[in-house]
Design a protein around this motif. Structure first.
Motif, PDB file in Angstrom:
ATOM      1  N   GLY A  55      27.825   4.516 -10.789  1.00 45.72           N
ATOM      2  CA  GLY A  55      28.669   3.347 -10.506  1.00 45.72           C
ATOM      3  C   GLY A  55      29.251   3.401  -9.111  1.00 45.72           C
ATOM      4  N   ALA A  56      29.646   4.581  -8.681  1.00 44.96           N
ATOM      5  CA  ALA A  56      30.209   4.731  -7.341  1.00 44.96           C
ATOM      6  C   ALA A  56      29.133   4.496  -6.289  1.00 44.96           C
ATOM      7  CB  ALA A  56      30.812   6.118  -7.177  1.00 44.96           C
ATOM      8  N   THR A  59      28.436   0.637  -6.001  1.00 47.56           N
ATOM      9  CA  THR A  59      29.543  -0.198  -5.547  1.00 47.56           C
ATOM     10  C   THR A  59      29.642  -0.130  -4.027  1.00 47.56           C
ATOM     11  OG1 THR A  59      30.728   0.343  -7.575  1.00 47.56           O
ATOM     12  CG2 THR A  59      32.028  -0.603  -5.788  1.00 47.56           C
ATOM     13  N   ALA A  62      34.844  -0.403  -0.027  1.00 46.67           N
ATOM     14  CA  ALA A  62      35.917  -1.394   0.072  1.00 46.67           C
ATOM     15  C   ALA A  62      36.120  -1.768   1.528  1.00 46.67           C
ATOM     16  CB  ALA A  62      37.202  -0.823  -0.521  1.00 46.67           C
TER      17      ALA A  62
END
Length: 73
Positions: A55-56, A59, A62
């Motif tokens: 998942g990391a 993603t 940011a």
């Protein structure tokens, strides 16, 4: 009467032997169940860690925004 005493002694020995075998059997079974549960817990933990890393990795990072410029008043 001596014969009955001898049989009682054999019965006591038999009961002790049966109890020992039963204890060993229960202990072995509990040990095997514990092994299986530990193995399952390790698999779940590994799966969860892999999912977190996946998942990391999927993603995007940011975005950081710069603060607005100070107003001149």
């Amino acid at each position: 009467m001596e014969r009955l005493d001898h049989l009682e002694h054999l019965d006591e020995h038999l009961v002790e032997e049966l109890a020992r075998v039963a204890r060993e059997t229960v202990r072995d079974e509990l040990r095997e169940q514990t092994r299986r549960r530990r193995r399952t817990a390790v698999l779940y933990a590994t799966s969860g860690a892999a999912a977190l890393y996946a998942g990391a990795a999927a993603t995007p990072p940011a975005r950081t925004t710069s603060p607005p410029p100070p107003s001149s008043r």
